[in-house]
Design a protein around this motif. Structure first.
Motif, PDB file in Angstrom:
ATOM      1  N   ALA A 179      24.517 105.704  44.194  1.00 42.04           N
ATOM      2  CA  ALA A 179      23.592 106.578  43.471  1.00 42.04           C
ATOM      3  C   ALA A 179      23.030 105.890  42.230  1.00 42.04           C
ATOM      4  N   ALA A 180      23.877 105.129  41.531  1.00 36.11           N
ATOM      5  CA  ALA A 180      23.413 104.411  40.341  1.00 36.11           C
ATOM      6  C   ALA A 180      22.388 103.355  40.706  1.00 36.11           C
ATOM      7  N   THR A 181      22.624 102.657  41.817  1.00 36.15           N
ATOM      8  CA  THR A 181      21.679 101.635  42.270  1.00 36.15           C
ATOM      9  C   THR A 181      20.351 102.272  42.665  1.00 36.15           C
ATOM     10  N   ASP A 182      20.421 103.417  43.326  1.00 34.23           N
ATOM     11  CA  ASP A 182      19.196 104.131  43.694  1.00 34.23           C
ATOM     12  C   ASP A 182      18.431 104.567  42.451  1.00 34.23           C
ATOM     13  N   SER A 183      19.139 105.036  41.443  1.00 34.55           N
ATOM     14  CA  SER A 183      18.497 105.418  40.185  1.00 34.55           C
ATOM     15  C   SER A 183      17.843 104.214  39.531  1.00 34.55           C
ATOM     16  N   LEU A 184      18.593 103.112  39.480  1.00 36.37           N
ATOM     17  CA  LEU A 184      18.094 101.875  38.868  1.00 36.37           C
ATOM     18  C   LEU A 184      16.776 101.438  39.501  1.00 36.37           C
ATOM     19  N   ARG A 185      16.678 101.557  40.818  1.00 38.47           N
ATOM     20  CA  ARG A 185      15.507 101.072  41.554  1.00 38.47           C
ATOM     21  C   ARG A 185      14.383 102.089  41.644  1.00 38.47           C
ATOM     22  N   ASN A 186      14.604 103.267  41.063  1.00 39.08           N
ATOM     23  CA  ASN A 186      13.604 104.332  41.139  1.00 39.08           C
ATOM     24  C   ASN A 186      13.412 104.982  39.775  1.00 39.08           C
ATOM     25  N   SER A 187      12.984 104.157  38.826  1.00 42.61           N
ATOM     26  CA  SER A 187      12.565 104.608  37.497  1.00 42.61           C
ATOM     27  C   SER A 187      13.666 105.310  36.718  1.00 42.61           C
ATOM     28  N   SER A 188      14.934 104.970  37.029  1.00 44.47           N
ATOM     29  CA  SER A 188      16.076 105.513  36.305  1.00 44.47           C
ATOM     30  C   SER A 188      16.147 107.044  36.353  1.00 44.47           C
ATOM     31  N   VAL A 189      15.699 107.595  37.456  1.00 43.01           N
ATOM     32  CA  VAL A 189      15.817 109.035  37.651  1.00 43.01           C
ATOM     33  C   VAL A 189      17.289 109.372  37.889  1.00 43.01           C
ATOM     34  N   PRO A 190      17.847 110.374  37.206  1.00 45.22           N
ATOM     35  CA  PRO A 190      19.257 110.728  37.410  1.00 45.22           C
ATOM     36  C   PRO A 190      19.541 111.106  38.861  1.00 45.22           C
ATOM     37  N   ARG A 191      20.761 110.795  39.296  1.00 51.04           N
ATOM     38  CA  ARG A 191      21.181 111.100  40.657  1.00 51.04           C
ATOM     39  C   ARG A 191      22.502 111.869  40.624  1.00 51.04           C
ATOM     40  N   GLU A 192      22.636 112.824  41.525  1.00 54.01           N
ATOM     41  CA  GLU A 192      23.865 113.584  41.672  1.00 54.01           C
ATOM     42  C   GLU A 192      24.722 112.959  42.763  1.00 54.01           C
ATOM     43  N   ILE A 193      26.039 113.026  42.610  1.00 54.29           N
ATOM     44  CA  ILE A 193      26.957 112.463  43.592  1.00 54.29           C
ATOM     45  C   ILE A 193      27.326 113.555  44.596  1.00 54.29           C
ATOM     46  N   PRO A 194      27.088 113.338  45.889  1.00 57.55           N
ATOM     47  CA  PRO A 194      27.445 114.359  46.882  1.00 57.55           C
ATOM     48  C   PRO A 194      28.943 114.564  46.962  1.00 57.55           C
ATOM     49  N   SER A 195      29.343 115.820  47.083  1.00 56.30           N
ATOM     50  CA  SER A 195      30.757 116.161  47.138  1.00 56.30           C
ATOM     51  C   SER A 195      31.320 115.974  48.543  1.00 56.30           C
ATOM     52  N   LEU A 196      32.634 115.803  48.605  1.00 56.84           N
ATOM     53  CA  LEU A 196      33.339 115.734  49.879  1.00 56.84           C
ATOM     54  C   LEU A 196      33.847 117.118  50.261  1.00 56.84           C
ATOM     55  N   ALA A 197      33.974 117.328  51.558  1.00 57.68           N
ATOM     56  CA  ALA A 197      34.554 118.583  52.035  1.00 57.68           C
ATOM     57  C   ALA A 197      36.015 118.673  51.616  1.00 57.68           C
ATOM     58  N   GLU A 198      36.463 119.887  51.312  1.00 52.53           N
ATOM     59  CA  GLU A 198      37.838 120.086  50.863  1.00 52.53           C
ATOM     60  C   GLU A 198      38.849 119.643  51.904  1.00 52.53           C
ATOM     61  N   GLU A 199      38.521 119.851  53.196  1.00 49.51           N
ATOM     62  CA  GLU A 199      39.461 119.451  54.243  1.00 49.51           C
ATOM     63  C   GLU A 199      39.597 117.932  54.332  1.00 49.51           C
ATOM     64  N   THR A 200      38.533 117.214  53.986  1.00 50.69           N
ATOM     65  CA  THR A 200      38.614 115.752  53.961  1.00 50.69           C
ATOM     66  C   THR A 200      39.542 115.297  52.837  1.00 50.69           C
ATOM     67  N   ILE A 201      39.369 115.878  51.672  1.00 49.47           N
ATOM     68  CA  ILE A 201      40.231 115.552  50.536  1.00 49.47           C
ATOM     69  C   ILE A 201      41.680 115.895  50.857  1.00 49.47           C
ATOM     70  N   ALA A 202      41.881 117.043  51.481  1.00 43.52           N
ATOM     71  CA  ALA A 202      43.230 117.504  51.776  1.00 43.52           C
ATOM     72  C   ALA A 202      43.948 116.575  52.738  1.00 43.52           C
ATOM     73  N   TYR A 203      43.215 115.981  53.694  1.00 44.53           N
ATOM     74  CA  TYR A 203      43.860 115.107  54.679  1.00 44.53           C
ATOM     75  C   TYR A 203      44.559 113.936  53.993  1.00 44.53           C
ATOM     76  N   PHE A 204      43.900 113.384  52.985  1.00 45.31           N
ATOM     77  CA  PHE A 204      44.466 112.212  52.309  1.00 45.31           C
ATOM     78  C   PHE A 204      45.461 112.607  51.222  1.00 45.31           C
ATOM     79  N   ASP A 205      45.674 113.918  51.045  1.00 46.73           N
ATOM     80  CA  ASP A 205      46.802 114.431  50.275  1.00 46.73           C
ATOM     81  C   ASP A 205      46.833 113.945  48.842  1.00 46.73           C
ATOM     82  N   GLY A 206      45.661 113.680  48.278  1.00 48.05           N
ATOM     83  CA  GLY A 206      45.604 113.298  46.875  1.00 48.05           C
ATOM     84  C   GLY A 206      46.139 111.925  46.555  1.00 48.05           C
ATOM     85  N   ALA A 207      46.378 111.089  47.559  1.00 48.42           N
ATOM     86  CA  ALA A 207      46.915 109.754  47.293  1.00 48.42           C
ATOM     87  C   ALA A 207      46.018 109.001  46.323  1.00 48.42           C
TER      88      ALA A 207
END
Length: 409
Positions: free
Chosen positions: A367-395
């Protein structure tokens, strides 16, 4: 395939990618927990290099698919190939049920990183991302200080990265091409973004990037270096940077970049990277509600200083902690990282690294690289699904509460 990790036997490992970073796989034997039993690389010259490094009689394959079709017994694999190949190879291995050590960055796009996580979940396979900086003494020292409350609640993290070897490391081969690396904010910066998250106790939600190709793109001495590896051309005598020779034919990544980050827990952070400084090290500053810390040097002999009393100026700080345990750069951290991976394979030992953290480092850098290459427009980071996070058990989550001291290293 059988799982030798279920017995007292060594974990049987394939090395996929016999380039410069394949030296990491030497740590399998050094750990006393693993052995290299196969090499995979489409380049016969690279296979020769791998055999010289790991064993002249080792079976070799041109692709992961070719290895998987053979009856060779493999438990796990090091994926040490160019970045843009990480996702495809890792997904193939995970689907086959192998444990995977995937060198950072996890992938070169956020969607590919998410696909790798999903592949591990679908196959119920073990995925480990090689963020070895979590095992560097300088990082562990800073994390210890934060965990003890020496500087209070973290509010800001700043990192300046002086990449003095950048011309040799990143502008003479595939790293210099967006098609292979996306950009050096990802390839190189993923390390530091992960550490920023770890020290700050949160993940980036919004970024702004700025930077450009300010030096190397203007140099005209070019060469196709695909017949060599970095160790063949590296020299501290390649100075000043404007005198670099035999650069990659294509250079379309940035050599100077800056990122501002807002994390999900309210911490603010910045990361700056320059690939033509005379010195090569990282400088972190962490500011809390009761003081701040800063490292001077990032290997053996360096120190981390803490200021926690109000004063105008005191260069020596109020407290000083030596950096011990990285005498040979990140070789010591590589051994700890590989050992952690193999223990994870053998008996599910919890890890300090994290696929979720690896994904969030990728997502932030992309996202930072995309912002850098596109007039420094702010970018939001897409979230992960809760079940994906849960699988890895917070490691390896960024929380400083799940903290392991360096005592006993």
């Amino acid at each position: 395939m059988v799982n030798s990790a279920e017995s007292n036997a060594l974990v049987r490992l394939a090395v996929i990618g016999c380039g410069a970073r394949s030296d990491l796989a030497r740590q399998a034997a050094a750990s006393g927990l693993g052995e290299i039993v196969a090499l995979i690389d489409p380049d016969p010259v690279a296979i020769q290099r791998g055999r010289a490094r790991f064993g002249e009689e080792l079976p070799a394959f041109a692709s992961a698919a070719e290895m998987l079709a053979d009856d060779i017994l493999i438990d796990a694999a090091f994926v040490l190939t160019p970045d843009h190949t990480h996702a495809e190879i890792a997904i193939e291995l995970l689907a086959a049920g192998l444990a995977v050590f995937l060198e950072k960055p996890l992938a070169t796009t956020t969607s590919d990183a998410d696909a790798v996580l999903q592949a591990a979940i679908t196959a119920e396979a073990k995925l480990y991302v090689g963020h070895n900086m979590r095992h560097m003494a300088v990082v562990r020292t800073m994390r210890d200080i934060i965990a003890r409350g020496e500087i209070g609640e973290v509010k800001a993290v700043w990192c300046r990265h002086f990449v003095g070897n950048g011309g040799d490391y990143y502008f003479k081969d595939w790293h210099a091409e967006r098609a292979s690396s996306n950009g050096l904010l990802l390839q190189k910066g993923a390390h530091d973004i992960d550490i920023i998250h770890w020290l700050a106790g949160g993940y980036t939600k919004r970024v702004v990037g700025m930077g450009g190709d300010t030096l190397y793109g203007a140099l005209t001495d070019r060469r196709d270096n695909s017949d060599r590896t970095m160790s063949d051309w590296f020299s501290l005598d390649n100075w000043p940077p404007t005198e670099q020779r035999e650069l990659n034919p294509v250079i379309d990544v940035e050599d100077l970049s800056m990122v501002l980050m807002r994390l999900d827990n309210g911490v603010y952070a910045s990361y700056e990277q320059c690939h033509y400084t005379p010195d090569y090290w990282r400088n972190y500053t962490v500011i809390g509600t009761k003081g701040r810390l800063e490292n001077f040097g990032d290997t053996d002999g360096g120190v981390v200083r803490v200021w926690n009393e109000r004063r105008i100026y005191r260069p020596e700080g109020d407290l000083e902690f030596p950096i011990n345990g990285d005498e040979f750069g990140h070789d010591d951290a590589d051994l700890r990282t590989v050992t952690e991976f193999l223990r994870f394979v053998i008996d599910d030992t919890p890890t300090e690294t994290s696929p979720i953290a690896g994904r969030n480092a990728v997502a932030t850098a992309v996202a930072a690289t995309d912002s850098l290459r596109n007039s420094s427009v702010p970018r939001e980071i897409p979230s992960l699904a809760e079940e994906t996070i849960a699988y890895f058990d917070g490691a390896g989550s960024p929380s400083t509460e799940a903290h392991t001291s360096m005592d006993g290293w």
